[in-house]
Design a protein around this motif. Sequence first.
Motif, PDB file in Angstrom:
ATOM      1  N   ALA A   1       0.835  -1.205   0.000  1.00 17.21           N
ATOM      2  CA  ALA A   1       0.000   0.000   0.000  1.00 17.21           C
ATOM      3  C   ALA A   1       0.869   1.255   0.000  1.00 17.21           C
ATOM      4  O   ALA A   1       1.998   1.254   0.501  1.00 17.21           O
ATOM      5  CB  ALA A   1      -0.923   0.002   1.217  1.00 17.21           C
ATOM      6  N   LYS A   2       0.324   2.348  -0.553  1.00 17.24           N
ATOM      7  CA  LYS A   2       1.064   3.610  -0.619  1.00 17.24           C
ATOM      8  C   LYS A   2       0.726   4.537   0.544  1.00 17.24           C
ATOM      9  O   LYS A   2       1.440   5.514   0.794  1.00 17.24           O
ATOM     10  CB  LYS A   2       0.783   4.302  -1.955  1.00 17.24           C
ATOM     11  CG  LYS A   2       1.279   3.489  -3.148  1.00 17.24           C
ATOM     12  CD  LYS A   2       0.892   4.122  -4.473  1.00 17.24           C
ATOM     13  CE  LYS A   2       1.362   3.253  -5.649  1.00 17.24           C
ATOM     14  NZ  LYS A   2       0.943   3.825  -6.950  1.00 17.24           N
ATOM     15  N   GLU A   3      -0.365   4.239   1.240  1.00 16.29           N
ATOM     16  CA  GLU A   3      -0.717   4.988   2.439  1.00 16.29           C
ATOM     17  C   GLU A   3      -1.612   4.110   3.305  1.00 16.29           C
ATOM     18  O   GLU A   3      -2.220   3.147   2.813  1.00 16.29           O
ATOM     19  CB  GLU A   3      -1.426   6.296   2.096  1.00 16.29           C
ATOM     20  CG  GLU A   3      -2.682   6.135   1.269  1.00 16.29           C
ATOM     21  CD  GLU A   3      -3.305   7.462   0.902  1.00 16.29           C
ATOM     22  OE1 GLU A   3      -4.537   7.524   0.780  1.00 16.29           O
ATOM     23  OE2 GLU A   3      -2.545   8.451   0.743  1.00 16.29           O
ATOM     24  N   PHE A   4      -1.689   4.450   4.599  1.00 13.22           N
ATOM     25  CA  PHE A   4      -2.473   3.638   5.533  1.00 13.22           C
ATOM     26  C   PHE A   4      -3.041   4.550   6.608  1.00 13.22           C
ATOM     27  O   PHE A   4      -2.300   5.242   7.309  1.00 13.22           O
ATOM     28  CB  PHE A   4      -1.591   2.549   6.158  1.00 13.22           C
ATOM     29  CG  PHE A   4      -2.301   1.709   7.182  1.00 13.22           C
ATOM     30  CD1 PHE A   4      -3.403   0.949   6.822  1.00 13.22           C
ATOM     31  CD2 PHE A   4      -1.871   1.677   8.501  1.00 13.22           C
ATOM     32  CE1 PHE A   4      -4.057   0.158   7.769  1.00 13.22           C
ATOM     33  CE2 PHE A   4      -2.508   0.897   9.444  1.00 13.22           C
ATOM     34  CZ  PHE A   4      -3.615   0.126   9.076  1.00 13.22           C
ATOM     35  N   ASP A   5      -4.369   4.532   6.764  1.00  8.44           N
ATOM     36  CA  ASP A   5      -5.042   5.397   7.727  1.00  8.44           C
ATOM     37  C   ASP A   5      -5.590   4.631   8.924  1.00  8.44           C
ATOM     38  O   ASP A   5      -6.324   5.196   9.745  1.00  8.44           O
ATOM     39  CB  ASP A   5      -6.194   6.149   7.044  1.00  8.44           C
ATOM     40  CG  ASP A   5      -5.698   7.107   5.968  1.00  8.44           C
ATOM     41  OD1 ASP A   5      -4.608   7.681   6.171  1.00  8.44           O
ATOM     42  OD2 ASP A   5      -6.382   7.257   4.933  1.00  8.44           O
ATOM     43  N   GLY A   6      -5.242   3.361   9.027  1.00  5.46           N
ATOM     44  CA  GLY A   6      -5.733   2.559  10.143  1.00  5.46           C
ATOM     45  C   GLY A   6      -4.950   2.806  11.427  1.00  5.46           C
ATOM     46  O   GLY A   6      -4.133   3.727  11.525  1.00  5.46           O
ATOM     47  N   THR A   7      -5.199   1.958  12.426  1.00  7.28           N
ATOM     48  CA  THR A   7      -4.529   2.078  13.725  1.00  7.28           C
ATOM     49  C   THR A   7      -3.041   1.763  13.578  1.00  7.28           C
ATOM     50  O   THR A   7      -2.670   0.682  13.110  1.00  7.28           O
ATOM     51  CB  THR A   7      -5.150   1.113  14.747  1.00  7.28           C
ATOM     52  OG1 THR A   7      -6.551   1.372  14.836  1.00  7.28           O
ATOM     53  CG2 THR A   7      -4.511   1.301  16.108  1.00  7.28           C
ATOM     54  N   LYS A   8      -2.201   2.705  13.960  1.00  9.48           N
ATOM     55  CA  LYS A   8      -0.756   2.502  13.839  1.00  9.48           C
ATOM     56  C   LYS A   8      -0.046   3.172  15.006  1.00  9.48           C
ATOM     57  O   LYS A   8      -0.520   4.162  15.561  1.00  9.48           O
ATOM     58  CB  LYS A   8      -0.246   3.059  12.511  1.00  9.48           C
ATOM     59  CG  LYS A   8      -0.558   4.534  12.267  1.00  9.48           C
ATOM     60  CD  LYS A   8      -0.179   4.955  10.855  1.00  9.48           C
ATOM     61  CE  LYS A   8      -0.519   6.440  10.620  1.00  9.48           C
ATOM     62  NZ  LYS A   8      -0.224   6.857   9.236  1.00  9.48           N
ATOM     63  N   VAL A   9       1.116   2.626  15.354  1.00 11.73           N
ATOM     64  CA  VAL A   9       1.903   3.124  16.487  1.00 11.73           C
ATOM     65  C   VAL A   9       3.235   3.654  15.972  1.00 11.73           C
ATOM     66  O   VAL A   9       3.944   2.954  15.227  1.00 11.73           O
ATOM     67  CB  VAL A   9       2.147   2.003  17.520  1.00 11.73           C
ATOM     68  CG1 VAL A   9       3.071   2.491  18.633  1.00 11.73           C
ATOM     69  CG2 VAL A   9       0.817   1.537  18.107  1.00 11.73           C
ATOM     70  N   PHE A  10       3.566   4.878  16.369  1.00 11.31           N
ATOM     71  CA  PHE A  10       4.813   5.509  15.929  1.00 11.31           C
ATOM     72  C   PHE A  10       6.010   4.872  16.636  1.00 11.31           C
ATOM     73  O   PHE A  10       6.031   4.736  17.854  1.00 11.31           O
ATOM     74  CB  PHE A  10       4.759   7.010  16.240  1.00 11.31           C
ATOM     75  CG  PHE A  10       5.992   7.781  15.848  1.00 11.31           C
ATOM     76  CD1 PHE A  10       6.424   7.807  14.532  1.00 11.31           C
ATOM     77  CD2 PHE A  10       6.720   8.478  16.809  1.00 11.31           C
ATOM     78  CE1 PHE A  10       7.555   8.509  14.162  1.00 11.31           C
ATOM     79  CE2 PHE A  10       7.851   9.197  16.453  1.00 11.31           C
ATOM     80  CZ  PHE A  10       8.274   9.216  15.127  1.00 11.31           C
ATOM     81  N   LEU A  11       7.016   4.479  15.858  1.00 11.97           N
ATOM     82  CA  LEU A  11       8.200   3.811  16.394  1.00 11.97           C
ATOM     83  C   LEU A  11       9.462   4.666  16.333  1.00 11.97           C
ATOM     84  O   LEU A  11      10.469   4.316  16.957  1.00 11.97           O
ATOM     85  CB  LEU A  11       8.463   2.507  15.620  1.00 11.97           C
ATOM     86  CG  LEU A  11       7.322   1.486  15.598  1.00 11.97           C
ATOM     87  CD1 LEU A  11       7.708   0.301  14.734  1.00 11.97           C
ATOM     88  CD2 LEU A  11       6.971   1.041  17.003  1.00 11.97           C
TER      89      LEU A  11
END
Length: 370
Positions: free
Chosen positions: A63-73
């Motif tokens: 995918a080129k973008e993702f708007d779901g639940t994500k955690v910054f690392l």
Amino acid sequence: MNFRRKNIKKQHCEVIVGAQCGNAVLRGAHVYVPGIVSASKFMKAGDVISVYSDIKGKCKKGAKEFDGTKVFLGNGISELSRKEIFSGLPELKGIGIRMTEPIYLSPSFDNVLPSYLFLQNLPSVVVTHVLDPQPGEKILDMCAAPGGKTTHIAALMHDQGEVIALDKISNKVEKIKQNALLLGLNSIKAFCFDGTKALKLNTVKDAEGKPPFLPESFDRILLDAPCSGMGQRPNMACSWTLKEVTSYQPLQRKLFTVAVELLKPGGVLVYSTCTITLAENEEQVAWALRTFPYLQLQPQEAHIGGEGMVGAGLSLEQLKQLQRFGPSVVPLRGTDIDSLRDARIEDMIWLANKDCIGFFIAKFIKCKST
């Protein structure tokens, strides 16, 4: 010990990694190509990238973008372009993003003196000292992968004797063999074998020394049992179900029963987990003492963790003989590394001994033949 960095500027260019890769990054790893799920459309090699973890597994590969639940690392530098990462070439297995600003200060020790060092958590080092292997002994590591404790056992024995390492997953067994070879340890023999089936039911001796084994074959046994892993940290999310957590106790008891049969009279059995539940730890000790009256709980050296947890019917004296580790220093939460620059080295060592993964250790001696 991990300290959280603050005020890291998030970048417009993003990479999404899987949950397993994300946990590895939290603990000091770089991002390897197989762990990358998606990347921004125009990402090039050399770009500064913000790395996020898709903890629910909803992001589609490529995918080129993702708007779901994500955690910054944290942030890193891309080693490859988006096109190269998703080219489909099987040989692309190296570093995809080199982490330069991870949110936790936990530097990578990948390939640092690999022929001399094997990095482990503090309790994993302690448990091998509790086992106290001696030169010339025959020792079994029942659930051995990836081999950190196995190689430590062989090193403490000065590579004199025999260390049998078992794991039922073949690629993990290969990892044990690779680590033994890399460290120059010749006493280790690793087999792809289910520890629950390691006891030979007939009396025909196997001249080749392969599993299964005859009863009372080993001087010492380490059972670092499969467990719910609730002591692992840092971690992004707790997704255990009650069914998953309770499923480990029967397996642990099955492995423990085999271990008792394989242990020589006078031999030492060390049981350990990397979880924090009463059911997988103190309750297992209480069950073992009831089920095998010829087992005796033993004091541990070194003993730098806490005592056992009440609630399983063990006496206060028995609880003192157990060893628990965990993140017991509450003030460390949210601590920035800058606030610790002037700390004394003695204080830093004390903090390191307290702020670690959740872990449990019990040591038994077998007083007579079964």
